[in-house]
Design an enzyme around this catalytic site. Sequence first.
Site, PDB file in Angstrom:
ATOM      1  N   ARG A  50       0.815  -1.232   0.022  1.00  0.00           N
ATOM      2  CA  ARG A  50       0.160  -0.050   0.151  1.00  0.00           C
ATOM      3  C   ARG A  50       0.756   1.161  -0.034  1.00  0.00           C
ATOM      4  O   ARG A  50       0.612   2.414  -0.612  1.00  0.00           O
ATOM      5  CB  ARG A  50      -0.994   0.102   1.124  1.00  0.00           C
ATOM      6  CG  ARG A  50      -1.915   1.376   1.109  1.00  0.00           C
ATOM      7  CD  ARG A  50      -3.114   1.257   2.062  1.00  0.00           C
ATOM      8  NE  ARG A  50      -2.779   0.276   3.293  1.00  0.00           N
ATOM      9  CZ  ARG A  50      -2.180   0.784   4.371  1.00  0.00           C
ATOM     10  NH1 ARG A  50      -1.607   2.102   4.452  1.00  0.00           N
ATOM     11  NH2 ARG A  50      -2.350  -0.195   5.370  1.00  0.00           N
ATOM     12  N   TYR A 103     -12.647  19.480 -15.701  1.00  0.00           N
ATOM     13  CA  TYR A 103     -13.309  18.235 -15.704  1.00  0.00           C
ATOM     14  C   TYR A 103     -14.536  18.153 -14.615  1.00  0.00           C
ATOM     15  O   TYR A 103     -14.284  18.519 -13.555  1.00  0.00           O
ATOM     16  CB  TYR A 103     -12.122  17.155 -15.383  1.00  0.00           C
ATOM     17  CG  TYR A 103     -12.769  15.730 -15.175  1.00  0.00           C
ATOM     18  CD1 TYR A 103     -13.330  15.361 -16.169  1.00  0.00           C
ATOM     19  CD2 TYR A 103     -12.618  14.944 -13.769  1.00  0.00           C
ATOM     20  CE1 TYR A 103     -14.212  13.923 -16.010  1.00  0.00           C
ATOM     21  CE2 TYR A 103     -13.217  13.773 -13.770  1.00  0.00           C
ATOM     22  CZ  TYR A 103     -14.031  13.392 -14.778  1.00  0.00           C
ATOM     23  OH  TYR A 103     -14.620  12.101 -14.725  1.00  0.00           O
ATOM     24  N   ASP A 179      -3.847  20.437 -13.783  1.00  0.00           N
ATOM     25  CA  ASP A 179      -4.188  19.156 -14.387  1.00  0.00           C
ATOM     26  C   ASP A 179      -3.637  19.044 -15.675  1.00  0.00           C
ATOM     27  O   ASP A 179      -4.239  19.720 -16.637  1.00  0.00           O
ATOM     28  CB  ASP A 179      -5.606  19.219 -14.299  1.00  0.00           C
ATOM     29  CG  ASP A 179      -6.283  17.570 -14.900  1.00  0.00           C
ATOM     30  OD1 ASP A 179      -5.506  17.184 -15.724  1.00  0.00           O
ATOM     31  OD2 ASP A 179      -7.414  17.214 -14.393  1.00  0.00           O
ATOM     32  N   LYS A 204      -6.166   8.297 -19.416  1.00  0.00           N
ATOM     33  CA  LYS A 204      -5.919   9.123 -20.901  1.00  0.00           C
ATOM     34  C   LYS A 204      -4.755   8.964 -21.719  1.00  0.00           C
ATOM     35  O   LYS A 204      -4.576   7.467 -21.855  1.00  0.00           O
ATOM     36  CB  LYS A 204      -6.436  10.543 -20.728  1.00  0.00           C
ATOM     37  CG  LYS A 204      -7.577  10.861 -19.479  1.00  0.00           C
ATOM     38  CD  LYS A 204      -8.920  10.082 -20.174  1.00  0.00           C
ATOM     39  CE  LYS A 204     -10.180  10.578 -19.330  1.00  0.00           C
ATOM     40  NZ  LYS A 204     -10.464  10.033 -17.984  1.00  0.00           N
TER      41      LYS A 204
HETATM   42  N1  PLP Z   1      -8.758  15.371 -15.367  1.00  0.00           N
HETATM   43  C1  PLP Z   1      -9.445  15.478 -16.707  1.00  0.00           C
HETATM   44  C2  PLP Z   1      -8.967  16.589 -17.353  1.00  0.00           C
HETATM   45  C3  PLP Z   1     -10.348  14.435 -16.890  1.00  0.00           C
HETATM   46  O1  PLP Z   1     -10.670  14.442 -18.268  1.00  0.00           O
HETATM   47  C4  PLP Z   1     -10.574  13.151 -16.315  1.00  0.00           C
HETATM   48  C5  PLP Z   1     -11.490  12.235 -16.538  1.00  0.00           C
HETATM   49  O2  PLP Z   1     -12.146  12.354 -17.643  1.00  0.00           O
HETATM   50  C6  PLP Z   1     -10.032  13.228 -15.029  1.00  0.00           C
HETATM   51  C7  PLP Z   1      -9.048  14.275 -14.431  1.00  0.00           C
HETATM   52  C8  PLP Z   1     -10.290  12.055 -14.000  1.00  0.00           C
HETATM   53  O3  PLP Z   1      -9.370  11.175 -14.346  1.00  0.00           O
HETATM   54  P1  PLP Z   1     -10.014   9.389 -13.671  1.00  0.00           P
HETATM   55  O4  PLP Z   1     -11.169   8.989 -14.661  1.00  0.00           O
HETATM   56  O5  PLP Z   1      -8.607   8.736 -14.192  1.00  0.00           O
HETATM   57  O6  PLP Z   1     -10.299   9.637 -12.363  1.00  0.00           O
END
Ligand code: PLP
Length: 386
Positions: A50, A103, A179, A204
């Site tokens: 972990r 997001y 992000d 992604k």
């Molecule tokens: N950040 C962005 C820009 C995203 O498009 C997404 C998911 O679509 C996330 C974070 C969240 O990631 P996860 O789906 O891997 O939890």
Amino acid sequence: MHEDLSPETLAVTAGRPERRRGGPVNPPVVLSSTYVSSGPPVPGELLYARAGTETWQSFELALGALERSARPGIVFGSGMAAISATFSVLAAGSRVVVPRHAYQLTLALVADLRERTGLRVTSVDLADTEAVLAAVRGGAEGPAALLWVESPTNPMLEVADLPALVAGAHEVGALVAVDNTFATPLGQRPLTVGADLVVHSVTKYLAGHSDVVLGAVLADDEALHTRITAYRTLHGAIAGPWEVWLALRGLRTLALRVERSQASAAVLAARLVEHPAVAEVRHPSLPGDPGHARATALLDGYGSILGVRPHGGPQAADRVVEAVRLWVPATSLGGVESSLERRRRFATEAPTVPEDLLRLSVGIEDVEDLWRDLDQALRAGTSLVG
Ligand code: PLP
């Protein structure tokens, strides 16, 4: 250690096992929940899965090198786990500045923290640098503790002036978290312009094959890095070794995938502007796009996400999604396969995102095949004949 190598090369070379005759070129997947140990733990020693595993370490070294971080990345069980960990650095009652478009679950998390913990939230148009910095400075309520940046934003593709935002936020002592999922470390490396924290949905582009859900955080600062790592161990939102190994395997082809999909996205964007069934196209490669000048100046590449608004409103947009045969109707993005969806089908998407906006994620298929399918779906969905 890797300063002389380009990100394209690092995607291939970083995080490999030490070279030795008869040794493997790839790190092994280690399936062990515990490690042989006794007595007081030695710093850096592997004890329990972990808290850390060899398989994570290979990926974390590779991602750290790609983001030009002084430290390895910190891998999480999802992008949202990585984002939750990042917000955990804030003291109760802090104020954050967030983009109005980002997001949707990042914004949902912020709303949840506001309800439950008294987090104070200011929402801004990220493209408006002056407005963002005024919100960060905060006037009577005092400076924000954190500025959250997505650039380009999901799904509106606004481009932030990241160096200016970092400089202005740091003037008043605010942290900046970015992000970097859409841009990828090939498009921008926020730590190199002074950002404090970077997060990725590894799900992604980094993993790239729509077969894992993973996230990661990067921080140069030792205290932030230690705090985020401790959060992972305490909250237990960890990644499995198989998934991380798959992500590292996917990362090896990041440059090829991103180059190809970006090139195709620019071709499709230019053609879509001329398409009789299309009312509006958003892609930073287009000279008329609001993000074009900034993306040209600040990003290496325009990315492979497109925003398309067909004529005929949300119903027509839904029909376009139903009519595709090669493109996959699906949420998510950044996989080798091209996909699309109408974002406002989710009630949680920001209300300022147009109802009829289709978000397209361009993959690595042949661009002419993608175009033919999109063209027929747009014509079918908007009832254009021929
Ligand atoms: N950040 C962005 C820009 C995203 O498009 C997404 C998911 O679509 C996330 C974070 C969240 O990631 P996860 O789906 O891997 O939890």
